[in-house]
Design an enzyme around this catalytic site. Structure first.
Site, PDB file in Angstrom:
ATOM      1  N   ASP A  99      36.528  13.824 -55.666  1.00 58.57           N
ATOM      2  CA  ASP A  99      37.460  14.918 -55.420  1.00 58.57           C
ATOM      3  C   ASP A  99      38.779  14.325 -54.940  1.00 58.57           C
ATOM      4  OD1 ASP A  99      38.293  17.668 -54.807  1.00 58.57           O
ATOM      5  OD2 ASP A  99      36.136  18.081 -54.660  1.00 58.57           O
ATOM      6  N   ASP A 201      41.912  18.943 -56.582  1.00 65.62           N
ATOM      7  CA  ASP A 201      41.975  20.174 -55.809  1.00 65.62           C
ATOM      8  C   ASP A 201      43.345  20.855 -55.961  1.00 65.62           C
ATOM      9  OD1 ASP A 201      40.409  21.671 -53.803  1.00 65.62           O
ATOM     10  OD2 ASP A 201      42.077  21.203 -52.463  1.00 65.62           O
ATOM     11  N   GLU A 257      41.717  21.719 -60.652  1.00 66.63           N
ATOM     12  CA  GLU A 257      41.463  23.094 -60.223  1.00 66.63           C
ATOM     13  C   GLU A 257      42.803  23.826 -60.290  1.00 66.63           C
ATOM     14  OE1 GLU A 257      39.631  25.410 -56.338  1.00 66.63           O
ATOM     15  OE2 GLU A 257      41.237  23.958 -56.146  1.00 66.63           O
ATOM     16  N   HIS A 334      31.262  25.227 -54.930  1.00 69.32           N
ATOM     17  CA  HIS A 334      31.158  25.346 -53.472  1.00 69.32           C
ATOM     18  C   HIS A 334      32.033  26.463 -52.915  1.00 69.32           C
ATOM     19  CE1 HIS A 334      34.770  23.169 -54.276  1.00 69.32           C
ATOM     20  NE2 HIS A 334      35.158  23.303 -53.019  1.00 69.32           N
ATOM     21  N   ASP A 335      32.853  27.077 -53.746  1.00 70.38           N
ATOM     22  CA  ASP A 335      33.703  28.184 -53.287  1.00 70.38           C
ATOM     23  C   ASP A 335      33.204  29.541 -53.759  1.00 70.38           C
ATOM     24  OD1 ASP A 335      35.532  26.447 -52.077  1.00 70.38           O
ATOM     25  OD2 ASP A 335      36.802  26.341 -53.868  1.00 70.38           O
TER      26      ASP A 335
HETATM   27  O1  TEU Z   1      40.168  25.744 -53.383  1.00 65.49           O
HETATM   28  C1  TEU Z   1      41.402  26.281 -53.775  1.00 65.49           C
HETATM   29  C2  TEU Z   1      41.490  27.711 -53.738  1.00 65.49           C
HETATM   30  O2  TEU Z   1      42.287  28.298 -54.438  1.00 65.49           O
HETATM   31  C3  TEU Z   1      40.632  28.420 -52.752  1.00 65.49           C
HETATM   32  O3  TEU Z   1      41.452  29.166 -51.896  1.00 65.49           O
HETATM   33  C4  TEU Z   1      39.745  29.339 -53.428  1.00 65.49           C
HETATM   34  O4  TEU Z   1      40.507  30.343 -54.021  1.00 65.49           O
HETATM   35  C5  TEU Z   1      38.843  29.966 -52.417  1.00 65.49           C
HETATM   36  O5  TEU Z   1      38.053  28.952 -51.858  1.00 65.49           O
HETATM   37  C6  TEU Z   1      37.937  30.954 -53.066  1.00 65.49           C
HETATM   38  O6  TEU Z   1      37.315  31.665 -52.065  1.00 65.49           O
HETATM   39  C7  TEU Z   1      40.139  24.393 -53.089  1.00 65.49           C
HETATM   40  C8  TEU Z   1      38.755  23.970 -52.663  1.00 65.49           C
HETATM   41  O7  TEU Z   1      37.870  24.140 -53.731  1.00 65.49           O
HETATM   42  C9  TEU Z   1      38.355  24.731 -51.436  1.00 65.49           C
HETATM   43  O8  TEU Z   1      37.042  24.434 -51.040  1.00 65.49           O
HETATM   44  C10 TEU Z   1      39.322  24.382 -50.349  1.00 65.49           C
HETATM   45  O9  TEU Z   1      39.084  25.179 -49.227  1.00 65.49           O
HETATM   46  C11 TEU Z   1      40.776  24.558 -50.787  1.00 65.49           C
HETATM   47  O10 TEU Z   1      41.055  24.040 -52.078  1.00 65.49           O
HETATM   48  C12 TEU Z   1      41.685  23.818 -49.862  1.00 65.49           C
HETATM   49  O11 TEU Z   1      41.525  22.449 -50.062  1.00 65.49           O
END
Ligand code: TEU
Ligand code: CA
Length: 565
Positions: A99, A201, A257, A334-335
């Site tokens: 990542d 990210d 992403e 994971h999100d």
């Molecule tokens: O996520 C980016 C992002 O846009 C997040 O706000 C996403 O929309 C949200 O998690 C959905 O609920 C990335 C990573 O995947 C996330 O885990 C991190 O928290 C974020 O960036 C900050 O690094």
């Protein structure tokens, strides 16, 4: 577009390291724990691992706040543990994707520690600093994704710094060539240690609209997160530079992403002639149940599942990128919560809905990503109380309960969190029915899902109806069938509320992928009409074993892949 790159026939498995496998009993998953499970991953058949951040971090946002990019966080092990993991993975022909969190760092990173001190040191311009408005308030009304303002005041500089996420995650200033070179350099460092590629990210956010104009505020909101947070003016210039400096010369795979990107502008990232990224993660299909008129935070005001919207979104990406760029395919990470809990039926039809969603996803063109536990049908964690959540999205919102900001009650927030919180995906991996699912001999860092005695790897693999075995089949099909890689996509029955049906056509042959994504029977009359003269031939994959033709209605969450003749 050629289809000869390794990642075009690959399935990538995402590991959330904290929650995968704990080797030393401290309750936190770690690198030796991952290495110990490589044979499991090989058995599943995946070609690469994407490991969420394992670098030194205060863990304000679970490792997405990095304080040193070149050192493994002691929670996860040592740099040597990672090198061993990479060697062992490569021995098994599994690649390792790391990542890259380069939109922001942790506020504990030495770059920020220096930058905040003064306006005239080497690191002063590593971050985005702006003067207050004349009344002392923040430079603009830009909001943070995690709530509140995106600006935080730093008394030492008498300036505000920008943070799209937590205030402990200051955004890097990509306008500064020293920042860009520092990022490319750390990428080269990890390449030298065997890393094969990058998941990047919030890559769509790295270039800023540097005048930070105020957003209009229709709902009288104090802070807004909107379109200006992504796709800044120099984004593609930066990515082309990164490609020339690192990705192409060192042959590293890349997946960005890309919140805020549409299928149309995604072509700017992934059109192979532009030499930027290999693929991007879209949020379009993840947004279909978000109510964009709801108060902050939108994601806690969920809409019911709408299959027609899902088909529309996925089809748009299939069609617009065809022969121009490459898609990612995912329902979980994971999100995101567990797909069978969000859109399927994780009770009565757990096997069926897990395999049905997998079928329609893995039949598409692109690179599928499987998130740990998805391959055994893990579900959302309904046994969580508000106090059990670690996810900063929930904990921040919980702090705002009863204020004008959210309009949610504690009961409503808990109900929404059970549906959509990121912790639904982050509960520890369920390996077997022993204490703490065999994840740890200690106290797990996050509460276990209460259902681990029945839902776990060991149990699933003993079943006749094994979700794991079904994923093995889908992965093998991707490895072996050229039409899965290259075939042209066509959606059938776009407005049908139960069936997701499409064909893939390659060299004059067609294949049908269909799933009933509902818990009622679905007639096949319209499907047969849509297929015209084409008949269902050999069934390649199916989750109801008795079926031989399309004559009978599709049963709840029934799915199949068939050759057409
Ligand atoms: O996520 C980016 C992002 O846009 C997040 O706000 C996403 O929309 C949200 O998690 C959905 O609920 C990335 C990573 O995947 C996330 O885990 C991190 O928290 C974020 O960036 C900050 O690094
Ligand atoms: Ca551990």
């Amino acid at each position: 577009m050629a289809t000869s790159e390794w990642w075009q026939k690959a399935v990538i498995y995402q590991i959330y390291p904290k929650s995968f496998n704990d080797s030393n009993g401290d309750g936190i998953g770690d690198l030796p724990g991952i290495t110990a499970k490589l044979d499991y991953l090989k058995a599943l058949g995946v070609d690469a691992l994407w490991i969420s951040p394992i670098y030194a971090s205060p863990q304000v946002d679970s490792g997405y706040d990095i304080s040193n990019y070149r050192v493994i966080d002691p929670r996860f092990g040592t740099n040597e543990d990672l090198y061993r993991l990479i060697t062992e993975a490569h021995t098994r022909n599994i690649k390792v994707i790391m990542d890259l969190v380069a939109n922001h760092t942790s506020d504990q990173h030495v770059w920020f520690q220096q930058s905040r001190q003064s306006r005239n040191n080497y690191f002063s311009d590593f971050y985005i600093w702006r003067d207050p408005r004349p009344d002392g308030s923040a430079p603009s009304n830009w909001g943070s994704y995690f709530g509140g303002s995106a600006w935080e005041y730093e008394p030492m500089r008498k300036q505000y710094y920008l943070h799209y996420f937590a205030k402990e995650q200051p955004d890097l200033n990509w306008e500064n060539p020293l920042v860009r070179e520092a990022v490319y350099d750390l990428m080269r460092f990890w390449k030298a240690h065997g890393v094969d590629g990058w998941r990047m990210d919030v890559i769509s956010g790295i270039s800023k609209f540097t005048d930070f104009p105020d957003y209009p505020t229709p709902n009288n909101e104090s802070f807004v997160v909107g379109a200006l947070h992504a796709n800044g003016p120099r984004l593609h210039e930066f990515l082309q530079e990164m490609n020339q400096e690192v990705l192409t010369p060192f042959a590293m795979m890349s997946v960005g992403e890309a919140p805020g990107s549409t299928a149309h502008n995604a072509r700017q990232f992934v059109d192979h002639t532009r030499r930027e990224l290999n693929m991007v993660f879209t949020f379009d299909h993840m947004d279909i149940d978000h109510d964009h008129n709801a108060p902050f935070p939108e994601k806690f005001h969920l809409l019911p599942f709408d299959l027609v919207k899902l088909k529309h979104s996925l089809s748009e990406w299939q069609n617009i990128l065809f022969e121009h760029g490459w898609n990612t395919l995912y329902f979980e990470n994971h999100d995101q919560p567990r797909v069978i809990s969000r859109w399927g039926d994780d009770q009565q039809y757990r096997y069926q809905s897990a395999t049905a969603f997998a079928t329609v996803l893995h039949g598409l063109q692109g690179t599928p990503y499987v998130f740990e536990g998805e391959e055994i049908g893990m579900t959302n964690a309904y046994n969580f109380e508000l106090a059990d959540y670690n996810d900063i999205e929930v904990t921040n919102t919980a702090k705002m309960l009863g204020t004008a900001v959210t309009g949610l009650s504690a009961t409503e927030l808990l109900a929404a969190a059970h549906k959509i919180s990121r912790d639904n995906a982050r509960t520890p991996m369920q390996w077997d029915a022993t204490a703490n699912a065999g994840f740890t001999s200690g106290q797990p860092w996050l509460k276990m899902n209460a259902n681990y005695a029945t839902i776990n790897v060991a149990t699933d693999r003993q079943q006749t109806q094994s979700i794991f075995a079904y994923y093995q089949q889908l992965i093998q099909l991707r490895h072996n069938a050229e039409w899965v890689t290259a075939g042209k996509y066509q959606l059938l029955l776009a407005t049908d509320p139960q069936l997701f049906a499409y064909t893939r056509t390659y060299h004059d042959h067609s294949w049908l992928i269909v799933a009933n994504l509902s818990s009622a029977n679905a007639a096949t009359t319209a499907l047969q009409q849509a297929l015209g003269k084409q008949q269902c031939g050999q069934l390649l994959v199916q989750n109801y074993p008795a079926r031989q033709t399309l004559a009978a209605p599709l049963q709840p969450y029934e799915a199949l892949i068939a050759e057409l003749k």
